[in-house]
Design an enzyme around this catalytic site. Structure first.
Site, PDB file in Angstrom:
ATOM      1  N   PHE A 156      -4.312  16.021  -8.040  1.00 44.69           N
ATOM      2  CA  PHE A 156      -2.804  15.474  -7.649  1.00 44.69           C
ATOM      3  C   PHE A 156      -3.448  14.277  -6.053  1.00 44.69           C
ATOM      4  O   PHE A 156      -3.612  14.643  -5.615  1.00 44.69           O
ATOM      5  CB  PHE A 156      -1.613  16.926  -6.960  1.00 44.69           C
ATOM      6  CG  PHE A 156      -0.761  15.386  -6.434  1.00 44.69           C
ATOM      7  CD1 PHE A 156      -0.004  15.028  -7.988  1.00 44.69           C
ATOM      8  CD2 PHE A 156      -0.151  14.989  -5.532  1.00 44.69           C
ATOM      9  CE1 PHE A 156       1.342  14.842  -7.805  1.00 44.69           C
ATOM     10  CE2 PHE A 156       0.940  14.942  -5.279  1.00 44.69           C
ATOM     11  CZ  PHE A 156       2.185  13.942  -6.614  1.00 44.69           C
ATOM     12  N   ASP A 213      -9.653  13.079  -0.948  1.00 42.33           N
ATOM     13  CA  ASP A 213      -7.983  13.110  -0.307  1.00 42.33           C
ATOM     14  C   ASP A 213      -7.542  14.518   0.044  1.00 42.33           C
ATOM     15  O   ASP A 213      -7.593  15.185   0.397  1.00 42.33           O
ATOM     16  CB  ASP A 213      -7.646  13.539  -1.766  1.00 42.33           C
ATOM     17  CG  ASP A 213      -5.568  12.750  -1.586  1.00 42.33           C
ATOM     18  OD1 ASP A 213      -5.645  13.283  -0.738  1.00 42.33           O
ATOM     19  OD2 ASP A 213      -4.737  12.462  -2.366  1.00 42.33           O
ATOM     20  N   LYS A 222       0.837  12.481   5.542  1.00 41.60           N
ATOM     21  CA  LYS A 222       1.536  14.036   5.667  1.00 41.60           C
ATOM     22  C   LYS A 222       1.468  14.383   6.888  1.00 41.60           C
ATOM     23  O   LYS A 222       3.147  13.714   7.586  1.00 41.60           O
ATOM     24  CB  LYS A 222       0.885  15.149   4.489  1.00 41.60           C
ATOM     25  CG  LYS A 222       1.568  14.291   3.792  1.00 41.60           C
ATOM     26  CD  LYS A 222       1.332  15.669   2.625  1.00 41.60           C
ATOM     27  CE  LYS A 222       2.010  15.961   1.233  1.00 41.60           C
ATOM     28  NZ  LYS A 222       1.167  15.865  -0.059  1.00 41.60           N
TER      29      LYS A 222
HETATM   30  C1  LIG Z   1       1.208  14.722  -1.251  1.00 40.45           C
HETATM   31  C2  LIG Z   1      -0.196  13.959  -1.506  1.00 40.45           C
HETATM   32  C3  LIG Z   1      -0.791  12.964  -2.103  1.00 40.45           C
HETATM   33  C4  LIG Z   1       0.674  12.049  -2.033  1.00 40.45           C
HETATM   34  O1  LIG Z   1       1.886  11.747  -0.998  1.00 40.45           O
HETATM   35  P1  LIG Z   1       2.829  11.141  -0.889  1.00 40.45           P
HETATM   36  O2  LIG Z   1       3.088  10.867   0.817  1.00 40.45           O
HETATM   37  O3  LIG Z   1       3.535  11.763  -1.823  1.00 40.45           O
HETATM   38  O4  LIG Z   1       2.946   9.760  -1.720  1.00 40.45           O
HETATM   39  C5  LIG Z   1      -2.034  12.510  -2.605  1.00 40.45           C
HETATM   40  N1  LIG Z   1      -2.469  13.284  -2.792  1.00 40.45           N
HETATM   41  C6  LIG Z   1      -2.338  14.353  -2.043  1.00 40.45           C
HETATM   42  C7  LIG Z   1      -3.126  15.469  -1.915  1.00 40.45           C
HETATM   43  C8  LIG Z   1      -0.961  15.296  -1.933  1.00 40.45           C
HETATM   44  O5  LIG Z   1      -1.014  16.021  -1.415  1.00 40.45           O
END
Ligand SMILES: *Cc1c(COP(=O)(O)O)cnc(C)c1O
Length: 395
Positions: free
Chosen positions: A140, A225, A254
């Site tokens: 994700f 990520d 985040k």
């Molecule tokens: C939440 C998340 C995203 C996307 O972030 P947004 O602020 O919702 O665009 C990308 N990668 C990971 C691992 C995430 O948990």
């Protein structure tokens, strides 16, 4: 307005791209949220880890208000007095030489993908239009067309094609698969150190170390990520630190703002982020003074309140406790730090609804996993109470 009326408005006038629990939150503090009827709930989701510092942290609130009185947006056409300090603090905290600020996590991932391709073209000399980026199944990384284009989740893709080319998907946790997938045109491997949305999937020990060696040997950028796993969530500042590696690119978001405002960034060396020239990439809001002031305060809380250490301690305790739980419903309990997935034999949604009744908020992921990720400022006492509720519902 009461909860039912507010829910009615939302259902009537808003796109139905979410299926929220019917709790209408009006205010929050620390690990607790309060609905419009004044009922309080312990938040075990923490805005998908955007709220590691807890709701409405007073120090971040203060920084945001003070900055909002002075200047909020300059655009990058001009400089401001907050962004340079954010750059410096990110550097001192993480060791990375440079950063590129954006807003949402998705945008930071897109930025990392562009960075990798640009680096592939300018430094690795991959022929134009031939660059390949390797990703993992069950990833994700966000919701743009490029990103959902390389998702293995049918619902994320369905109806949204055509997609961007140049992505190759391999199984998560399988270093040999990476070795076999790399070609001379591979510019990067993008991976979550622990797959959050997939259900807190922790790869085998040594996986990231092996992957880092493979990338290095093949002149491929390792891009992690850390949007959900970073800033304390797994018991270290970044999840990759559990394996003592230094990825080429780190993507954060985040908790970088403690939930106040969307702030994200890509961190890398000068050799990598140095590929950008003026005009190559940008964002109207990226790096604005309000975002920078909020991020500086949010990072300071992570360090000063020892959130990584708290996460390691409380997480180990919670994991052991849940692993000891005898329940017919449980397949597996796994996680790292205060980031725990309870995989069930039964649908998770009804259990989340039962927890809501008891004053605990959490959200299923992938229909059979309950994700437990409280704010890292949660007290031992509140955590104990929350765990009791989870245990009762699972029994
Ligand atoms: C939440 C998340 C995203 C996307 O972030 P947004 O602020 O919702 O665009 C990308 N990668 C990971 C691992 C995430 O948990």
């Amino acid at each position: 307005m009461n909860a039912q009326e507010l829910i009615g408005l939302e259902e009537r006038y808003g796109a139905h791209n979410y299926h929220p629990l019917d709790v209408v939150i009006e205010r929050a503090e620390g690990a607790w949220v309060y609905d419009v009827e004044g009922k309080r709930y312990l938040d075990l989701l923490a805005g998908y880890s955007a709220l590691n510092q807890g709701h409405c942290h007073p120090a971040i609130y203060k920084a945001m208000c003070e900055q909002a009185k002075k200047v909020t947006l300059t655009s990058r056409a001009f400089r401001n007095d907050q962004l340079p300090l954010l750059y410096q603090e990110l550097h001192e905290m993480t060791g990375y030489e440079m950063a590129l600020p954006m807003n949402s996590g998705t945008e930071a991932v897109e930025t990392a993908l562009k960075t990798a391709r640009k680096w592939g073209a300018c430094v690795k000399k991959i022929p134009a239009g031939q660059a390949e980026i390797i990703v993992c199944s069950n990833n994700f990384h966000g919701r743009t067309i490029s990103i959902v284009g390389f998702s293995s989740e049918e619902q994320y893709r369905s109806g949204f094609g055509p997609f961007s080319e140049g992505f190759k998907r391999i199984p998560f946790g399988d270093a040999q698969a990476l070795r076999e997938a790399i070609t001379p045109n591979t510019c990067a491997f993008l991976v979550e150190p622990i797959q959050g949305e997939a259900g807190i999937l922790v790869p085998p020990d040594g996986y990231l170390r092996e992957v880092a060696e493979i990338c290095k040997a093949n002149d491929v950028l390792l891009m992690v990520d850390e949007i959900q796993s970073g800033l304390g969530r797994t018991g270290k500042l970044f999840a990759y630190m559990h394996e003592g590696i230094s990825p080429d690119v780190v993507i954060i978001g985040k908790a970088l703002s403690g939930g106040f405002y969307p702030v994200s960034a890509v961190l890398a060396s000068r050799a990598v982020l140095g590929v950008f020239q003026p005009g190559d990439h940008g964002s109207t809001f990226g790096g604005n003074p309000l975002a920078s002031a909020v991020a500086r305060a949010a990072l300071k809380v992570v360090v000063e309140e020892k959130l990584s250490e708290r996460s390691a301690e409380l997480g180990a305790y919670a994991l052991e406790r849940l692993k000891g739980l005898k329940s017919e419903k449980i397949v597996e309990v796994r996680g790292k730090g205060l980031w725990i997935g309870v995989e069930l034999k039964v649908p998770a949604r009804p259990l989340c609804e039962a927890l809501q009744e008891r004053g605990v908020l959490c959200k299923e992921t992938h229909s059979t996993v309950i994700r437990l990720a409280p704010p890292l400022v949660i007290s031992q006492e509140d955590l104990d109470w929350g765990l009791e509720q989870v245990e009762d519902v699972l029994r």
